[in-house]
Design an enzyme around this catalytic site. Structure first.
Site, short mmCIF file in Angstrom:
data_model
loop_
_atom_site.label_atom_id
_atom_site.label_comp_id
_atom_site.label_asym_id
_atom_site.label_seq_id
_atom_site.Cartn_x
_atom_site.Cartn_y
_atom_site.Cartn_z
N GLU A 1 33.12 -30.81 62.42
CA GLU A 1 33.30 -31.65 61.15
C GLU A 1 34.25 -32.02 61.56
O GLU A 1 34.79 -32.77 62.51
CB GLU A 1 34.16 -30.78 61.01
CG GLU A 1 34.50 -31.25 59.36
CD GLU A 1 33.16 -31.63 58.13
OE1 GLU A 1 32.94 -30.37 57.76
OE2 GLU A 1 33.46 -33.17 58.61
N ASP B 1 22.49 -27.86 51.56
CA ASP B 1 22.01 -29.59 51.08
C ASP B 1 21.32 -30.00 52.30
O ASP B 1 19.99 -30.68 51.84
CB ASP B 1 23.35 -30.46 50.64
CG ASP B 1 24.13 -30.10 49.96
OD1 ASP B 1 23.79 -29.00 48.97
OD2 ASP B 1 24.46 -30.93 48.94
N CYS C 1 31.78 -30.80 48.52
CA CYS C 1 32.50 -29.89 47.31
C CYS C 1 34.15 -29.60 47.13
O CYS C 1 34.60 -30.50 45.86
CB CYS C 1 31.88 -28.14 47.31
SG CYS C 1 32.54 -27.88 46.61
N HIS D 1 35.14 -8.09 21.43
CA HIS D 1 35.57 -9.00 19.47
C HIS D 1 37.15 -9.89 19.26
O HIS D 1 37.54 -8.73 19.61
CB HIS D 1 34.38 -9.16 18.38
CG HIS D 1 34.90 -9.68 16.87
ND1 HIS D 1 34.48 -9.85 17.36
CD2 HIS D 1 35.78 -9.54 16.36
CE1 HIS D 1 34.73 -11.04 16.13
NE2 HIS D 1 35.51 -10.41 15.19
N GLU E 1 19.41 -43.71 31.84
CA GLU E 1 18.77 -42.64 32.33
C GLU E 1 16.84 -43.10 32.47
O GLU E 1 16.81 -44.22 31.41
CB GLU E 1 18.99 -41.15 31.86
CG GLU E 1 17.54 -40.28 32.23
CD GLU E 1 17.80 -40.04 33.50
OE1 GLU E 1 18.94 -39.56 34.43
OE2 GLU E 1 16.30 -39.57 34.44
N LYS F 1 36.55 -31.40 39.00
CA LYS F 1 37.25 -30.20 37.90
C LYS F 1 38.19 -30.43 38.02
O LYS F 1 38.96 -30.24 36.93
CB LYS F 1 36.92 -29.35 38.11
CG LYS F 1 34.85 -28.62 37.66
CD LYS F 1 34.29 -29.03 38.24
CE LYS F 1 33.34 -29.82 38.36
NZ LYS F 1 32.07 -30.07 38.58
P1 NAD Z 1 20.95 -35.43 39.74
O1 NAD Z 1 18.76 -34.95 40.49
O2 NAD Z 1 20.60 -34.58 38.90
O3 NAD Z 1 20.45 -36.52 39.03
C1 NAD Z 1 20.11 -38.02 38.56
C2 NAD Z 1 19.45 -38.80 37.47
O4 NAD Z 1 19.37 -40.10 38.01
C3 NAD Z 1 18.46 -37.76 37.15
O5 NAD Z 1 18.18 -37.43 36.11
C4 NAD Z 1 17.30 -38.97 37.79
O6 NAD Z 1 16.48 -39.83 36.32
C5 NAD Z 1 17.96 -40.38 37.25
N1 NAD Z 1 17.93 -41.31 38.04
C6 NAD Z 1 17.22 -41.50 39.78
N2 NAD Z 1 17.02 -42.98 39.22
C7 NAD Z 1 17.09 -43.71 38.52
C8 NAD Z 1 16.74 -45.15 37.96
N3 NAD Z 1 17.29 -46.50 39.14
N4 NAD Z 1 18.19 -45.49 37.24
C9 NAD Z 1 17.90 -44.57 36.07
N5 NAD Z 1 18.65 -43.38 36.84
C10 NAD Z 1 17.94 -42.75 37.69
O7 NAD Z 1 21.71 -36.28 40.88
P2 NAD Z 1 22.96 -36.18 40.67
O8 NAD Z 1 23.52 -36.28 39.70
O9 NAD Z 1 23.50 -37.33 41.17
O10 NAD Z 1 23.20 -34.91 41.68
C11 NAD Z 1 23.06 -35.13 43.03
C12 NAD Z 1 23.33 -33.62 43.75
O11 NAD Z 1 24.59 -32.73 42.90
C13 NAD Z 1 21.93 -32.92 42.65
O12 NAD Z 1 21.95 -31.65 43.55
C14 NAD Z 1 23.23 -31.93 41.75
O13 NAD Z 1 22.68 -30.40 41.31
C15 NAD Z 1 24.51 -31.72 42.75
N6 NAD Z 1 25.67 -31.87 41.61
C16 NAD Z 1 26.05 -30.39 41.17
C17 NAD Z 1 27.23 -30.55 40.57
C18 NAD Z 1 27.36 -29.31 39.84
O14 NAD Z 1 26.90 -28.00 39.74
N7 NAD Z 1 28.21 -28.71 38.52
C19 NAD Z 1 27.78 -31.40 40.12
C20 NAD Z 1 27.18 -32.48 40.87
C21 NAD Z 1 26.35 -32.79 41.58
#
Ligand code: NAD
Length: 454
Positions: A37, A312, A45, A444, A205, A54
């Site tokens: 590592e 990943d 994470c 309940h 978005e 969190k």
């Molecule tokens: P994501 O893929 O979930 O979301 C990225 C968003 O950005 C999408 O909705 C996309 O449409 C939008 N986007 C892309 N390019 C853009 C632009 N130029 N302008 C505006 N919007 C744009 O990615 P994330 O939120 O960065 O998360 C990354 C990874 O980490 C994901 O695979 C996610 O599942 C993981 N993650 C999971 C958790 C959890 O399980 N609670 C928490 C955090 C991250």
């Protein structure tokens, strides 16, 4: 089960939830394991992802409680948010967990080497770091994780106000205003946390909806709730350019042909993550990749027998629990097993206010696949516990097969949805019917009653 060949142990590259779980499992099965590592054990994470986020959301939840108390007869004033204490609290949680991983690896006699591993030929790695050496192994498990995507927006990379999620979790001065680029999981969770702690947040978005991977109906309900919390949401909106001013960034966005400039102290870029194998040189190891992703079969084995990839760096779905599940599978297979990864009911969760979680098929996916289904819904406004917890905001939605009534998907927008979803995960993984869930008496008053009712 095969034992590893004498003197040739198993190497794991990467110490996140994929790698450390694989290392421990392989050690339990009798391998002599070395884990390499380059940064900190625990990976994204534990150090800069799920866990500190969190912890931050816990602080945000406390700030919300202070504001909500008044309507319930508990009058408190939120004097101030001491951001440096919030950061200390995050660091304390992270350290406890990273120390725990370190202790577990030690207990399982895993050798941990701090350094970067690069393939120089198949099954042979050069290690550079606290030790510089070349190691060969018959069995190698790769778990090198992911890195944030930086979109090609003019000025974005150069701006000193733009940060990724790692930067947001350790930002030195709490921003008063923030633009979040990307309304995915990271964007929504951090927007919620920062808004609750007193920042004015705007989410930009590109798609016409938030959280594209989650059930659309519930994601829409969550978006409406975020707007009530004061978060501004611009959908179908593209960031055109970013320019730095003396006090913050000017983010030019374009929606339906019209440009608008948003000013912000900080800009969080959260448009997705990409598989990361920087420094590893997978090609020198003979490995096949597609769009950066190391290709594997459903046993997590790459095109080179004995070399596995998990999490990943190998996956399209980037979740810590997926990485750990695949890590265990790779370890078992490396030790002669025949384990297979089944992605069907892996839960996903968004830790917002309230939380959103899902397992199995979304309504959109069931339609795309032409699967005949029925939908059951139950609004949380009719659930006593939810009414008490958050005024009844949320819904449970269950998809069942039209003919047999088998559970296809469970989606929950509710306080603690990320915990409640476990019932759906168990039921779907045991191939349960809706009738099985209905027959089970639920306590309940609980939120889980809403799952049965739906
Ligand atoms: P994501 O893929 O979930 O979301 C990225 C968003 O950005 C999408 O909705 C996309 O449409 C939008 N986007 C892309 N390019 C853009 C632009 N130029 N302008 C505006 N919007 C744009 O990615 P994330 O939120 O960065 O998360 C990354 C990874 O980490 C994901 O695979 C996610 O599942 C993981 N993650 C999971 C958790 C959890 O399980 N609670 C928490 C955090 C991250």
């Amino acid at each position: 089960m095969d034992r590893p060949s004498e003197g040739r142990g198993l190497i794991v590259v990467g110490g996140g939830p994929g790698g450390y779980v694989a290392a421990i499992r392989a050690a339990q099965l009798g391998a002599a394991v070395t884990l390499i590592e380059r940064e900190r054990l625990g990976g994204t994470c534990l150090n800069v992802g799920c866990i500190p986020t969190k912890a931050l959301l816990r602080c945000a939840g406390l700030a919300r409680s202070a504001r909500e108390g008044a309507g319930r007869g508990i009058h408190m004033t939120l004097d101030r948010v001491a951001w440096e204490e919030v950061l200390d609290y995050q660091r304390w949680v992270v350290k406890r967990l990273v120390d725990g991983v370190s202790a577990l690896l030690k207990k399982n006699q895993v050798e941990v080497i701090r350094g970067t591993a690069s393939f120089i030929k198949p099954k042979t790695l050069k290690i550079t770091g606290e030790k510089n050496e070349i190691r060969e192994a018959d069995r190698i498990i790769l778990a090198t994780g992911s890195a944030p995507v930086v979109p090609p927006v003019p000025g974005l990379k150069e701006s000193r106000y733009v940060m990724d999620s790692t930067g947001a979790l350790s930002v030195q001065r709490f921003p008063e205003t923030m633009v979040v680029i990307g309304g995915g999981v990271i964007g929504v969770e951090l927007a919620c946390a920062f808004q609750a702690l007193g920042c004015h947040v705007t989410i930009v978005e590109a798609l016409p909806r938030l959280l594209p991977s989650m059930d659309g109906e519930l994601a829409g309900m969550l978006a409406a709730g975020l707007e009530r919390q004061g978060i501004k949401i611009l959908l179908g909106c593209r960031v055109v350019r970013v320019a730095d001013g003396p006090e913050g960034a000017r983010v030019t966005v374009e929606r339906a042909g019209t440009e608008e400039v948003l000013s912000a102290d900080k800009v969080l870029c959260a448009v997705g993550r990409r598989p990361c194998s920087e420094g590893l040189d997978p090609e020198a190891g003979g490995l096949l990749r597609e769009r950066g992703r190391i290709l594997t079969d459903n046993r997590q084995q790459t095109n080179i027998p004995g070399v596995y990839a998990v999490g990943d760096c190998a996956g399209e779905i980037m979740l810590a629990h997926t990485a750990s599940a695949q890590g265990e599978i790779a370890a078992e297979n490396a030790m002669g097993g025949q384990a297979v990864y089944h992605p069907a009911c892996v839960p996903s969760g968004v830790y917002a206010f309230p939380e959103l979680a899902g397992t199995g098929l979304t309504e959109e996916q069931a339609k795309e696949r032409n699967i005949p289904f029925r939908v059951g819904r139950f609004p949380l406004s009719a659930n006593g516990r939810a009414l008490i917890a958050n005024g009844g905001e949320g819904m449970v939605k269950v998809l069942v097969g039209e003919e047999l009534g088998e559970l296809l998907g469970v989606h929950i927008l509710a306080p603690n949805a990320t915990e409640l979803i476990a019932e759906g995960v168990s039921a779907i993984s045991m191939e349960g019917l809706a009738a099985d869930l209905i027959a089970a008496v639920h306590g309940h008053p609980t939120l889980s009653e809403a799952v049965r009712e739906a």
